[in-house]
Design a protein around this motif. Structure first.
Motif, PDB file in Angstrom:
ATOM      1  N   THR A   2       0.998  -1.088  -0.003  1.00 26.10           N
ATOM      2  CA  THR A   2      -0.020  -0.103   0.111  1.00 26.10           C
ATOM      3  C   THR A   2       0.905   1.336  -0.244  1.00 26.10           C
ATOM      4  OG1 THR A   2      -1.694  -1.035   1.147  1.00 26.10           O
ATOM      5  CG2 THR A   2      -1.990   1.154   1.198  1.00 26.10           C
ATOM      6  N   TYR A   4       0.938   4.902   1.464  1.00 20.86           N
ATOM      7  CA  TYR A   4       0.048   5.769   2.237  1.00 20.86           C
ATOM      8  C   TYR A   4       0.588   7.243   2.164  1.00 20.86           C
ATOM      9  CZ  TYR A   4      -0.595   1.204   4.743  1.00 20.86           C
ATOM     10  OH  TYR A   4      -0.779  -0.016   5.087  1.00 20.86           O
ATOM     11  N   LEU A  23       3.394   4.845  10.718  1.00 17.71           N
ATOM     12  CA  LEU A  23       3.611   4.421   9.261  1.00 17.71           C
ATOM     13  C   LEU A  23       4.955   4.605   8.759  1.00 17.71           C
ATOM     14  CD1 LEU A  23      -0.111   4.973   7.818  1.00 17.71           C
ATOM     15  CD2 LEU A  23       1.245   2.669   8.105  1.00 17.71           C
ATOM     16  N   ASP A  74       5.509  -1.330   1.414  1.00 17.35           N
ATOM     17  CA  ASP A  74       4.581  -0.399   1.656  1.00 17.35           C
ATOM     18  C   ASP A  74       5.442   0.892   1.718  1.00 17.35           C
ATOM     19  OD1 ASP A  74       2.539  -2.017   2.205  1.00 17.35           O
ATOM     20  OD2 ASP A  74       2.508  -2.093   4.414  1.00 17.35           O
ATOM     21  N   TYR A 103      -3.765   2.200  -2.186  1.00 13.34           N
ATOM     22  CA  TYR A 103      -3.365   3.529  -1.402  1.00 13.34           C
ATOM     23  C   TYR A 103      -4.388   3.912  -0.508  1.00 13.34           C
ATOM     24  CZ  TYR A 103      -6.936   6.081  -3.841  1.00 13.34           C
ATOM     25  OH  TYR A 103      -8.075   6.548  -4.556  1.00 13.34           O
ATOM     26  N   GLN A 104      -3.928   4.667   0.660  1.00 10.48           N
ATOM     27  CA  GLN A 104      -4.691   5.157   1.584  1.00 10.48           C
ATOM     28  C   GLN A 104      -4.303   6.515   2.015  1.00 10.48           C
ATOM     29  OE1 GLN A 104      -5.104   3.032   5.343  1.00 10.48           O
ATOM     30  NE2 GLN A 104      -5.245   1.010   3.993  1.00 10.48           N
ATOM     31  N   VAL A 106      -3.963   9.447   4.840  1.00  8.52           N
ATOM     32  CA  VAL A 106      -3.704   9.712   6.386  1.00  8.52           C
ATOM     33  C   VAL A 106      -3.803  11.221   6.428  1.00  8.52           C
ATOM     34  CG1 VAL A 106      -2.419   9.194   8.619  1.00  8.52           C
ATOM     35  CG2 VAL A 106      -2.426   7.454   6.803  1.00  8.52           C
TER      36      VAL A 106
END
Length: 250
Positions: A2, A4, A23, A74, A103-104, A106
């Motif tokens: 992923t 981030y 992270l 990641d 993807y995310q 934050v």
């Protein structure tokens, strides 16, 4: 694997979420905006690869993400402030979607929130302003129809203007017909950084006051009556006799 997109906040390394910090410390690859994110934000990381994206163009950034994806690593993609605001993540996300890479996002502390904290004020006051408009000054690229500064100023809301300090005289000229010369203004330079500075005034004198500071970049302009001493009502939330779910009336 992923990617981030992490909001590192406005500058103070402690103004990052616990999740964002975790992270950064655990991702094998870090790509950070070194021109705006202090190196101290990366403290404690154990990444195998750390890349300063300030030295890269978009295709190189995507290539680094694709390489990490192929290795199953990641990526902590670290942006200043909140990545959803002027973070240029939309174009990166478009590439990631095309490549099938997860993807995310934050979120992070915005420059607007940091500037309000520095000035010791609330940006929404009852009967004064209940709306905040975050915008930028259209210089390097045109603003969409209906988003010219004069269009936004007609609302009389609190304005937070990014990327405009070099054009402050023109900004003032556009705001004066809507807010008046006595409207309070604050120009905040590098909020929460060690060299943070600011100047307060009105639309009538802020150009001269800011010129004496010689601010050139990483500066936010805040405009609106909430910055002054305009009388305002108390909120209903804490008013005696106002009943709600957690404070039912007798």
């Amino acid at each position: 694997m992923t990617v981030y997109f992490i909001g590192a906040g406005p500058g103070d390394p402690e103004l990052i979420t616990v999740k964002g910090q975790r992270l950064i410390r655990q991702c094998p690859v870090i790509i950070y905006a070194g021109s705006l994110v202090p190196a101290a934000v990366l403290a404690g990381h154990q990444a195998e690869t750390v890349i300063n994206s300030a030295e890269l163009h978009l295709e190189q950034i995507i290539a680094a993400m694709r390489s990490a994806h192929e290795r199953g690593h990641d990526v902590a993609r670290v942006h200043s402030g909140d990545p959803s605001l002027y973070g240029a993540i939309g174009e990166q996300i478009r590439h990631l979607q095309a490549l099938g890479i997860d993807y995310q996002i934050v979120p992070g502390v915005t420059a607007t929130a940091a500037s309000a904290a520095l000035l010791g004020c609330e940006l929404t006051l009852p009967n004064v302003a209940q709306t905040i408009i975050l915008t930028r000054y259209g210089d390097s690229s045109p603003m969409p129809p209906g988003e010219q500064l004069g269009d936004l100023a007609r609302h009389g809301s609190t304005l937070a203007i990014h990327l405009g300090v070099r054009h402050l005289p023109r900004i003032v000229d556009e705001l004066l017909p809507h807010y008046g010369a006595h409207c309070p203004v604050a120009v905040v330079h590098r909020a929460t950084w060690p060299d943070q500075d600011w100047v307060r005034g009105t639309l009538g004198d802020i150009v001269q006051r800011a010129a004496a500071k010689d601010f050139r970049r990483t500066t936010l302009i805040l405009v609106g009556p909430v910055l002054g001493d305009t009388p305002f009502a108390e909120s209903a939330l804490y008013r005696a006799g106002h009943a709600h779910l957690y404070r039912p009336g007798n």
